[in-house]
Design a protein around this motif. Structure first.
Motif, PDB file in Angstrom:
ATOM      1  N   TYR A 112      -2.968  44.107 -26.793  1.00  0.00           N
ATOM      2  CA  TYR A 112      -4.085  43.795 -25.903  1.00  0.00           C
ATOM      3  C   TYR A 112      -3.877  42.456 -25.193  1.00  0.00           C
ATOM      4  O   TYR A 112      -4.333  42.273 -24.050  1.00  0.00           O
ATOM      5  CB  TYR A 112      -5.382  43.801 -26.704  1.00  0.00           C
ATOM      6  CG  TYR A 112      -5.722  45.184 -27.216  1.00  0.00           C
ATOM      7  CD1 TYR A 112      -6.132  46.188 -26.339  1.00  0.00           C
ATOM      8  CD2 TYR A 112      -5.606  45.490 -28.570  1.00  0.00           C
ATOM      9  CE1 TYR A 112      -6.428  47.459 -26.799  1.00  0.00           C
ATOM     10  CE2 TYR A 112      -5.898  46.769 -29.037  1.00  0.00           C
ATOM     11  CZ  TYR A 112      -6.309  47.747 -28.148  1.00  0.00           C
ATOM     12  OH  TYR A 112      -6.590  49.015 -28.602  1.00  0.00           O
ATOM     13  N   GLN A 113      -3.189  41.540 -25.840  1.00  0.00           N
ATOM     14  CA  GLN A 113      -2.858  40.266 -25.185  1.00  0.00           C
ATOM     15  C   GLN A 113      -1.953  40.514 -23.984  1.00  0.00           C
ATOM     16  O   GLN A 113      -2.165  39.944 -22.897  1.00  0.00           O
ATOM     17  CB  GLN A 113      -2.160  39.348 -26.193  1.00  0.00           C
ATOM     18  CG  GLN A 113      -1.639  38.050 -25.604  1.00  0.00           C
ATOM     19  CD  GLN A 113      -0.972  37.168 -26.646  1.00  0.00           C
ATOM     20  OE1 GLN A 113      -1.600  36.723 -27.602  1.00  0.00           O
ATOM     21  NE2 GLN A 113       0.326  36.920 -26.500  1.00  0.00           N
ATOM     22  N   GLN A 163      -1.656  43.353 -22.369  1.00  0.00           N
ATOM     23  CA  GLN A 163      -2.434  44.106 -21.379  1.00  0.00           C
ATOM     24  C   GLN A 163      -3.261  43.163 -20.500  1.00  0.00           C
ATOM     25  O   GLN A 163      -3.313  43.324 -19.276  1.00  0.00           O
ATOM     26  CB  GLN A 163      -3.345  45.110 -22.072  1.00  0.00           C
ATOM     27  CG  GLN A 163      -4.184  45.941 -21.097  1.00  0.00           C
ATOM     28  CD  GLN A 163      -5.252  46.750 -21.804  1.00  0.00           C
ATOM     29  OE1 GLN A 163      -5.801  46.317 -22.825  1.00  0.00           O
ATOM     30  NE2 GLN A 163      -5.559  47.926 -21.266  1.00  0.00           N
ATOM     31  N   ARG A 164      -3.900  42.187 -21.116  1.00  0.00           N
ATOM     32  CA  ARG A 164      -4.691  41.222 -20.337  1.00  0.00           C
ATOM     33  C   ARG A 164      -3.804  40.443 -19.373  1.00  0.00           C
ATOM     34  O   ARG A 164      -4.198  40.146 -18.240  1.00  0.00           O
ATOM     35  CB  ARG A 164      -5.425  40.266 -21.272  1.00  0.00           C
ATOM     36  CG  ARG A 164      -6.563  40.915 -22.048  1.00  0.00           C
ATOM     37  CD  ARG A 164      -7.424  39.859 -22.741  1.00  0.00           C
ATOM     38  NE  ARG A 164      -6.671  39.129 -23.764  1.00  0.00           N
ATOM     39  CZ  ARG A 164      -6.570  39.513 -25.028  1.00  0.00           C
ATOM     40  NH1 ARG A 164      -7.145  40.643 -25.439  1.00  0.00           N
ATOM     41  NH2 ARG A 164      -5.887  38.785 -25.906  1.00  0.00           N
ATOM     42  N   HIS A 165      -2.593  40.113 -19.824  1.00  0.00           N
ATOM     43  CA  HIS A 165      -1.664  39.379 -18.965  1.00  0.00           C
ATOM     44  C   HIS A 165      -1.249  40.221 -17.757  1.00  0.00           C
ATOM     45  O   HIS A 165      -1.154  39.703 -16.636  1.00  0.00           O
ATOM     46  CB  HIS A 165      -0.431  38.983 -19.779  1.00  0.00           C
ATOM     47  CG  HIS A 165       0.645  38.307 -18.979  1.00  0.00           C
ATOM     48  ND1 HIS A 165       0.579  36.978 -18.602  1.00  0.00           N
ATOM     49  CD2 HIS A 165       1.812  38.783 -18.461  1.00  0.00           C
ATOM     50  CE1 HIS A 165       1.650  36.665 -17.893  1.00  0.00           C
ATOM     51  NE2 HIS A 165       2.413  37.742 -17.798  1.00  0.00           N
ATOM     52  N   GLY A 172      -2.882  42.874 -16.446  1.00  0.00           N
ATOM     53  CA  GLY A 172      -3.991  43.231 -15.571  1.00  0.00           C
ATOM     54  C   GLY A 172      -4.250  44.726 -15.490  1.00  0.00           C
ATOM     55  O   GLY A 172      -3.904  45.500 -16.387  1.00  0.00           O
ATOM     56  N   SER A 173      -4.829  45.153 -14.374  1.00  0.00           N
ATOM     57  CA  SER A 173      -5.376  46.502 -14.244  1.00  0.00           C
ATOM     58  C   SER A 173      -4.312  47.604 -14.237  1.00  0.00           C
ATOM     59  O   SER A 173      -4.641  48.771 -14.450  1.00  0.00           O
ATOM     60  CB  SER A 173      -6.206  46.600 -12.959  1.00  0.00           C
ATOM     61  OG  SER A 173      -5.397  46.311 -11.820  1.00  0.00           O
TER      62      SER A 173
END
Length: 331
Positions: free
Chosen positions: A291-292, A294-296, A298-299
């Motif tokens: 998830y880290q 994924q946040r980096h 983006g969409s």
């Protein structure tokens, strides 16, 4: 194709390849009465023959005067989407992808490299970074005539695949990263190493059967059957697969774990759609890293969690991983 029929055909192909490989080995060694192939040697030959039955052939590419990359590549290109499969730290590409190559070879033209210092790939140059691995892989694929492709990278192969996708974005369609620590900061590296409870190099570059067994038990969640594997087989594996380029492999680990690299801060954001596959029982790289990342990203990135699977999701749940890859890349 009906899933049960597909499984039956794959099992039949594997067992036939195993039998043919054993016959070939004994015929080749018949005139040397003292030479009896080990269980590992027979298994190794079975896997190679299975790759051939899946339409792949071995090929070596000289990237430069001192660097050679070995691939298993689709022999007769069918102009299907190309998929580059990048293995992790333990063993070569065949042993890590043996549960996936049959299924994926029916949907993609496959290009499966041995990274530098694994299998038959080697360089005399001193670089040990994942970026250098990616540079060599990009050139090797260019020389193979692979213009556009998607990437599927496992663990350390995910590091290499990430940099490859960033390096040549116009040639990479989609990216699948599985169980990879890309983006770990220094504090997280320290936590992960402490959690392992021993020097990572003893696990990632095993010297003894105990090192290898511990690596297997920490990587594969459904590993009960691995306790039944005899030490003699594991020792053969260490002697054949892990003894070569030991110093260089340890240097790769050192570079991966090096402090103050700024990986988490300077990691580029990929432009491709990216699928992050993780096991919910990953002991090496826990789910929060998925998830880290994924946040980096983006969409354009999404996470797929595979239940009851560890770090080696490709071994714990190969059919589910294959379905995720096919749906994502061809969808």
């Amino acid at each position: 194709m009906d899933p049960k029929l597909d499984l039956l055909l794959r099992s039949f192909t594997f067992y036939i390849s195993s039998i043919l490989s054993i016959i070939r080995f004994f015929l080749a060694s018949f005139h040397r009465f003292k030479q009896i192939p080990s269980a590992f040697a027979l298994s190794d030959a079975c896997i190679s023959l299975y790759f051939r039955l899946c339409g792949l052939s071995p090929v070596s590419i000289d990237v430069d005067d001192t660097t050679t990359l070995h691939f298993w590549a689709t022999a007769a290109r069918n102009f299907r989407p190309s998929l580059v499969m990048i293995h992790g730290k333990c063993g070569d590409s065949r042993w890590q992808f043996m549960y996936q190559v049959g299924h994926l070879s029916r949907r993609f033209d496959l290009y499966i490299p041995d990274l530098l210092f694994f299998g038959k790939s080697y360089t005399a140059r001193k670089e040990r970074s994942e970026v250098f691995q990616a540079e060599c892989l990009a050139e090797g694929l260019r020389r193979l005539g692979v213009d556009r492709f998607s990437i599927y990278g496992i663990s350390y192969g995910g590091y290499v695949g990430y940099h490859l996708a960033d390096m040549i974005p116009d040639r990479v369609d989609k990216v699948v990263l599985m169980s990879t620590g890309v983006g770990c900061n220094d504090d997280q590296k320290d936590e992960l190493v402490a959690k392992l409870g021993r020097d990572p190099k003893l696990l990632l570059v095993p010297r003894t059967t105990d090192d290898l067994r511990q690596l297997m038990l920490k990587s594969v969640y459904r590993s009960g059957y691995m306790k039944l594997i005899p030490d003699s087989f594991l020792q053969d594996y260490v002697n054949v697969r892990e003894i070569g380029h030991k110093k260089e492999k340890m240097e790769l680990v050192d570079h991966l774990l090096a402090k103050s690299s700024g990986a988490g801060r300077s990691l580029p954001v990929l432009t491709q759609e990216t699928l992050l596959i993780w096991g919910n029982k990953d002991y090496v790289f826990p789910m929060n890293l998925a998830y880290q990342l994924q946040r980096h990203l983006g969409s354009k990135a999404r996470v797929a969690i595979v239940k009851e699977a560890g770090h080696a999701v490709n071994m714990d749940a190969p059919d589910e991983v294959n379905r995720l890859i096919i749906s994502f890349i061809l969808g």
